[in-house]
Design a protein around this motif. Structure first.
Motif, PDB file in Angstrom:
ATOM      1  N   PHE A 350     -11.420 -13.611   2.221  1.00 43.60           N
ATOM      2  CA  PHE A 350     -11.335 -13.319   3.657  1.00 43.60           C
ATOM      3  C   PHE A 350      -9.996 -12.677   3.993  1.00 43.60           C
ATOM      4  CE2 PHE A 350      -9.937 -14.684   7.908  1.00 43.60           C
ATOM      5  CZ  PHE A 350     -10.938 -14.097   8.682  1.00 43.60           C
ATOM      6  N   ALA A 351      -8.894 -13.240   3.450  1.00 40.05           N
ATOM      7  CA  ALA A 351      -7.558 -12.702   3.706  1.00 40.05           C
ATOM      8  C   ALA A 351      -7.454 -11.267   3.188  1.00 40.05           C
ATOM      9  CB  ALA A 351      -6.502 -13.579   3.050  1.00 40.05           C
ATOM     10  N   CYS A 352      -8.040 -11.025   2.009  1.00 37.94           N
ATOM     11  CA  CYS A 352      -8.017  -9.670   1.439  1.00 37.94           C
ATOM     12  C   CYS A 352      -8.811  -8.692   2.301  1.00 37.94           C
ATOM     13  CB  CYS A 352      -8.598  -9.689   0.022  1.00 37.94           C
ATOM     14  SG  CYS A 352      -7.577 -10.551  -1.187  1.00 37.94           S
ATOM     15  N   ILE A 353      -9.977  -9.138   2.751  1.00 42.57           N
ATOM     16  CA  ILE A 353     -10.852  -8.277   3.556  1.00 42.57           C
ATOM     17  C   ILE A 353     -10.174  -7.883   4.864  1.00 42.57           C
ATOM     18  CG2 ILE A 353     -12.964  -8.271   4.949  1.00 42.57           C
ATOM     19  CD1 ILE A 353     -13.489  -7.711   2.046  1.00 42.57           C
ATOM     20  N   VAL A 354      -9.455  -8.806   5.477  1.00 40.13           N
ATOM     21  CA  VAL A 354      -8.749  -8.505   6.735  1.00 40.13           C
ATOM     22  C   VAL A 354      -7.748  -7.374   6.518  1.00 40.13           C
ATOM     23  CG1 VAL A 354      -7.136  -9.395   8.454  1.00 40.13           C
ATOM     24  CG2 VAL A 354      -9.076 -10.788   7.740  1.00 40.13           C
ATOM     25  N   VAL A 355      -7.023  -7.424   5.400  1.00 38.77           N
ATOM     26  CA  VAL A 355      -6.062  -6.356   5.095  1.00 38.77           C
ATOM     27  C   VAL A 355      -6.797  -5.042   4.827  1.00 38.77           C
ATOM     28  CG1 VAL A 355      -4.234  -5.596   3.534  1.00 38.77           C
ATOM     29  CG2 VAL A 355      -4.395  -8.005   4.174  1.00 38.77           C
ATOM     30  N   VAL A 356      -7.921  -5.116   4.111  1.00 40.26           N
ATOM     31  CA  VAL A 356      -8.715  -3.914   3.819  1.00 40.26           C
ATOM     32  C   VAL A 356      -9.207  -3.270   5.118  1.00 40.26           C
ATOM     33  CG1 VAL A 356     -10.870  -3.065   2.792  1.00 40.26           C
ATOM     34  CG2 VAL A 356      -9.426  -4.666   1.529  1.00 40.26           C
ATOM     35  N   ILE A 357      -9.663  -4.104   6.049  1.00 30.97           N
ATOM     36  CA  ILE A 357     -10.123  -3.596   7.351  1.00 30.97           C
ATOM     37  C   ILE A 357      -8.985  -2.883   8.065  1.00 30.97           C
ATOM     38  CG2 ILE A 357     -10.914  -4.289   9.662  1.00 30.97           C
ATOM     39  CD1 ILE A 357     -12.445  -6.597   8.242  1.00 30.97           C
ATOM     40  N   LEU A 358      -7.796  -3.474   8.015  1.00 32.73           N
ATOM     41  CA  LEU A 358      -6.630  -2.842   8.646  1.00 32.73           C
ATOM     42  C   LEU A 358      -6.307  -1.510   7.982  1.00 32.73           C
ATOM     43  CD1 LEU A 358      -4.268  -3.083  10.664  1.00 32.73           C
ATOM     44  CD2 LEU A 358      -2.952  -4.174   8.842  1.00 32.73           C
ATOM     45  N   VAL A 359      -6.387  -1.467   6.647  1.00 35.89           N
ATOM     46  CA  VAL A 359      -6.107  -0.221   5.914  1.00 35.89           C
ATOM     47  C   VAL A 359      -7.080   0.878   6.342  1.00 35.89           C
ATOM     48  CG1 VAL A 359      -6.142   0.874   3.639  1.00 35.89           C
ATOM     49  CG2 VAL A 359      -5.037  -1.347   3.928  1.00 35.89           C
ATOM     50  N   THR A 360      -8.372   0.545   6.393  1.00 33.49           N
ATOM     51  CA  THR A 360      -9.361   1.554   6.782  1.00 33.49           C
ATOM     52  C   THR A 360      -9.135   2.037   8.217  1.00 33.49           C
ATOM     53  OG1 THR A 360     -10.993  -0.075   7.587  1.00 33.49           O
ATOM     54  CG2 THR A 360     -11.114   0.551   5.257  1.00 33.49           C
ATOM     55  N   THR A 361      -8.681   1.131   9.058  1.00 37.06           N
ATOM     56  CA  THR A 361      -8.436   1.480  10.461  1.00 37.06           C
ATOM     57  C   THR A 361      -7.233   2.411  10.599  1.00 37.06           C
ATOM     58  OG1 THR A 361      -9.368  -0.638  11.168  1.00 37.06           O
ATOM     59  CG2 THR A 361      -8.005   0.528  12.756  1.00 37.06           C
ATOM     60  N   VAL A 362      -6.174   2.135   9.838  1.00 36.52           N
ATOM     61  CA  VAL A 362      -4.943   2.923   9.925  1.00 36.52           C
ATOM     62  C   VAL A 362      -5.114   4.309   9.307  1.00 36.52           C
ATOM     63  CG1 VAL A 362      -2.558   3.057   9.097  1.00 36.52           C
ATOM     64  CG2 VAL A 362      -3.408   0.928  10.069  1.00 36.52           C
ATOM     65  N   VAL A 363      -5.893   4.418   8.217  1.00 32.28           N
ATOM     66  CA  VAL A 363      -6.014   5.725   7.547  1.00 32.28           C
ATOM     67  C   VAL A 363      -6.986   6.669   8.265  1.00 32.28           C
ATOM     68  CG1 VAL A 363      -5.504   4.711   5.297  1.00 32.28           C
ATOM     69  CG2 VAL A 363      -7.885   5.059   5.952  1.00 32.28           C
ATOM     70  N   THR A 364      -7.847   6.122   9.132  1.00 28.77           N
ATOM     71  CA  THR A 364      -8.868   6.962   9.765  1.00 28.77           C
ATOM     72  C   THR A 364      -8.297   8.084  10.637  1.00 28.77           C
ATOM     73  OG1 THR A 364     -10.564   5.239   9.685  1.00 28.77           O
ATOM     74  CG2 THR A 364     -10.842   6.938  11.346  1.00 28.77           C
ATOM     75  N   PRO A 365      -7.372   7.815  11.567  1.00 29.96           N
ATOM     76  CA  PRO A 365      -6.857   8.913  12.424  1.00 29.96           C
ATOM     77  C   PRO A 365      -6.242  10.074  11.641  1.00 29.96           C
ATOM     78  CG  PRO A 365      -6.315   6.790  13.383  1.00 29.96           C
ATOM     79  CD  PRO A 365      -6.826   6.507  12.008  1.00 29.96           C
ATOM     80  N   PRO A 366      -5.335   9.831  10.655  1.00 30.34           N
ATOM     81  CA  PRO A 366      -4.795  10.985   9.918  1.00 30.34           C
ATOM     82  C   PRO A 366      -5.850  11.720   9.093  1.00 30.34           C
ATOM     83  CG  PRO A 366      -3.921   8.912   9.040  1.00 30.34           C
ATOM     84  CD  PRO A 366      -4.609   8.588  10.307  1.00 30.34           C
ATOM     85  N   LEU A 367      -6.820  10.993   8.535  1.00 29.86           N
ATOM     86  CA  LEU A 367      -7.909  11.651   7.813  1.00 29.86           C
ATOM     87  C   LEU A 367      -8.695  12.573   8.741  1.00 29.86           C
ATOM     88  CD1 LEU A 367      -9.470   8.836   5.541  1.00 29.86           C
ATOM     89  CD2 LEU A 367      -8.292  10.902   4.782  1.00 29.86           C
ATOM     90  N   MET A 368      -9.007  12.075   9.929  1.00 31.88           N
ATOM     91  CA  MET A 368      -9.738  12.889  10.905  1.00 31.88           C
ATOM     92  C   MET A 368      -8.930  14.119  11.313  1.00 31.88           C
ATOM     93  SD  MET A 368     -11.431   9.957  13.342  1.00 31.88           S
ATOM     94  CE  MET A 368     -12.160  11.175  14.450  1.00 31.88           C
ATOM     95  N   LYS A 369      -7.639  13.927  11.529  1.00 33.20           N
ATOM     96  CA  LYS A 369      -6.769  15.038  11.904  1.00 33.20           C
ATOM     97  C   LYS A 369      -6.831  16.131  10.845  1.00 33.20           C
ATOM     98  CE  LYS A 369      -2.881  16.852  13.823  1.00 33.20           C
ATOM     99  NZ  LYS A 369      -2.516  17.074  15.207  1.00 33.20           N
ATOM    100  N   TRP A 370      -6.751  15.729   9.591  1.00 28.15           N
ATOM    101  CA  TRP A 370      -6.745  16.678   8.482  1.00 28.15           C
ATOM    102  C   TRP A 370      -8.071  17.428   8.379  1.00 28.15           C
ATOM    103  CZ3 TRP A 370      -3.583  18.967   5.053  1.00 28.15           C
ATOM    104  CH2 TRP A 370      -4.165  19.570   3.942  1.00 28.15           C
ATOM    105  N   PHE A 371      -9.178  16.676   8.336  1.00 26.08           N
ATOM    106  CA  PHE A 371     -10.474  17.303   8.068  1.00 26.08           C
ATOM    107  C   PHE A 371     -11.027  18.074   9.266  1.00 26.08           C
ATOM    108  CE2 PHE A 371     -10.535  14.103   4.608  1.00 26.08           C
ATOM    109  CZ  PHE A 371     -10.703  14.996   3.554  1.00 26.08           C
ATOM    110  N   PHE A 372     -10.794  17.596  10.487  1.00 29.89           N
ATOM    111  CA  PHE A 372     -11.261  18.352  11.645  1.00 29.89           C
ATOM    112  C   PHE A 372     -10.416  19.600  11.870  1.00 29.89           C
ATOM    113  CE2 PHE A 372     -13.727  14.580  12.962  1.00 29.89           C
ATOM    114  CZ  PHE A 372     -14.933  15.221  13.261  1.00 29.89           C
ATOM    115  N   ARG A 373      -9.154  19.549  11.478  1.00 29.99           N
ATOM    116  CA  ARG A 373      -8.322  20.757  11.552  1.00 29.99           C
ATOM    117  C   ARG A 373      -8.824  21.791  10.547  1.00 29.99           C
ATOM    118  NH1 ARG A 373      -2.230  19.643  10.443  1.00 29.99           N
ATOM    119  NH2 ARG A 373      -3.096  19.254   8.358  1.00 29.99           N
ATOM    120  N   GLU A 374      -9.206  21.301   9.350  1.00 30.91           N
ATOM    121  CA  GLU A 374      -9.778  22.187   8.334  1.00 30.91           C
ATOM    122  C   GLU A 374     -11.088  22.810   8.831  1.00 30.91           C
ATOM    123  OE1 GLU A 374      -8.769  22.949   4.906  1.00 30.91           O
ATOM    124  OE2 GLU A 374      -6.919  22.462   5.946  1.00 30.91           O
ATOM    125  N   ALA A 375     -11.906  21.966   9.500  1.00 29.53           N
ATOM    126  CA  ALA A 375     -13.196  22.460  10.015  1.00 29.53           C
ATOM    127  C   ALA A 375     -12.970  23.522  11.084  1.00 29.53           C
ATOM    128  CB  ALA A 375     -14.005  21.295  10.597  1.00 29.53           C
TER     129      ALA A 375
END
Length: 379
Positions: A350-375
């Motif tokens: 559970f403790a690991c999953i909470v950190v994983v959820i946070l990681v996915t949440t934090v990386v999403t905005p920069p990923l979107m910025k990169w790929f939508f700019r490319e699009a």
């Protein structure tokens, strides 16, 4: 103490958001990271409390309500195929690889499938803000992402009900399905008949700000009954926004609810995600966290992008859509809590999953910025 904490959150979130934009990233990334800095993990200026959690939930609800108000209904209808492909593609791949990871970790069959289900959840409340900043919320891709979020949410909840019945929990699968069907049918019918009538009647009252009050009432009622039916409250709020977007009150409601939301509730929502992060004891499980984070990010990204490509989007737009589906957010946190209660998740996992959820949440905005700019550059 809450009053001071709110003042700190609002000031820090606005400054951090502005700094993030100056660095070429969406403002939401700065707001998420400043929550970690303010929270118990770093400076401890803001603590996670029940009141803060409730304010945060209102922020998520209002954010999705605004997304509904801004959605083009005709374009939303046209992306039904894409939304289905993206939603299911972004669910199946994480579930399969999550299950395989569970087997590799010597979990039981049910625990492995639950881990897969947990990694297949999606919460686009973070992505909505990034879509707004990238001017993609009203685009065909934006409509597909929002539609896919609805499909993903319903599919994950139904899969959870089936899994819990296999685990011996007292779950009536047919009743759960009927409950969700009843909610969506009632929500659509109310949006067609009741919502316009209520807005007209309530807005005629001889008091101030009746239009925005009536809209917020509709939003909160939709969110409540969505949660009651086992659908995420944010999906109910989004449907409320869709209903109001077809009325003549759309623009007035949008302008006023945006002011209310972004002045207090939405910044609290973003910052509170970071505040709730717990990093104690992760050092001994760092390898597991890295493994699950890589699986969570890549499988959702590739699965959703593949679904978008199969439904007719070009490669660059498909990658942008895939990146927007990466964030797990509050939906996965709710599933994690269920896993603890039903013994399908250990405390360490559970403790690991909470950190994983946070990681996915934090990386999403920069990923979107990169790929939508490319699009955009490829158009």
């Amino acid at each position: 103490m809450l009053i001071l904490q709110l003042a700190i959150i609002l000031a820090a979130a606005k400054v951090a958001g502005s700094l993030s934009v100056r660095l070429g990233q969406p403002s939401v990334l700065g707001k998420l990271l400043i929550g970690i800095v303010l929270g118990p993990s770093v400076f401890g200026l803001v603590n996670e409390t029940e009141t803060l959690a409730e304010l945060s939930q209102i922020g998520a609800i209002l954010l999705m309500f605004i997304a509904g108000l801004e959605t083009d209904i005709e374009r939303f209808k046209q992306t039904g195929k894409a939304a289905t492909f993206v939603g299911l593609g972004g669910m199946i791949m994480p579930m399969v690889f999550g299950y395989l990871a569970g087997v590799l970790l010597n979990l039981t069959t049910l625990q492995s499938w639950f881990l897969g289900l947990l990694l297949s959840a999606t919460s686009v409340s973070i992505s909505v803000q990034a879509l707004k900043e990238l001017n993609q919320l009203k685009s065909r891709a934006g409509a597909a992402i929002l539609g896919a979020a609805v499909i993903d949410d319903v599919a994950v909840i139904l899969a959870l009900a089936f899994l819990m019945s296999m685990a011996g929990e007292d779950v009536h699968f047919t009743a759960i399905i009927l409950k969700k069907i009843a909610f969506f049918a009632a929500a659509i019918l109310a949006g067609w008949k009741t919502v316009p009538w209520f807005l007209r009647k309530f807005s005629s009252l001889q008091v101030t700000e009746t239009v925005i009050s009536s809209a917020l009432i509709i939003c909160l009622v939709y969110a409540y009954f969505a949660e009651y039916a086992g659908v995420a409250a944010i999906i109910g709020a989004y449907m409320a926004g869709l209903a109001i977007s077809t009325t003549n009150f759309k623009h007035e409601v949008f302008e006023k609810v945006e002011t209310i939301s972004y002045s207090i509730f939405v910044p609290v929502f973003f910052a509170s995600i970071g505040v709730s992060a717990q990093f104690s004891g992760i050092a001994q499980n760092l390898g597991l966290i890295v493994l699950l984070s890589v699986i969570a990010i890549l499988t959702k990204f590739i699965g959703a992008a593949a679904g978008a490509k199969l439904s007719g989007f070009n490669r660059k737009s498909s990658l942008g859509i895939g990146s927007a589906m990466v964030s797990r957010g509050e939906v996965a946190l709710i599933l994690s809590a269920i896993g603890i209660e039903s013994k399908l998740l250990s405390q360490d996992m559970f403790a690991c999953i909470v950190v994983v959820i946070l990681v996915t949440t934090v990386v999403t905005p920069p990923l979107m910025k990169w790929f939508f700019r490319e699009a955009a550059s490829g158009e």
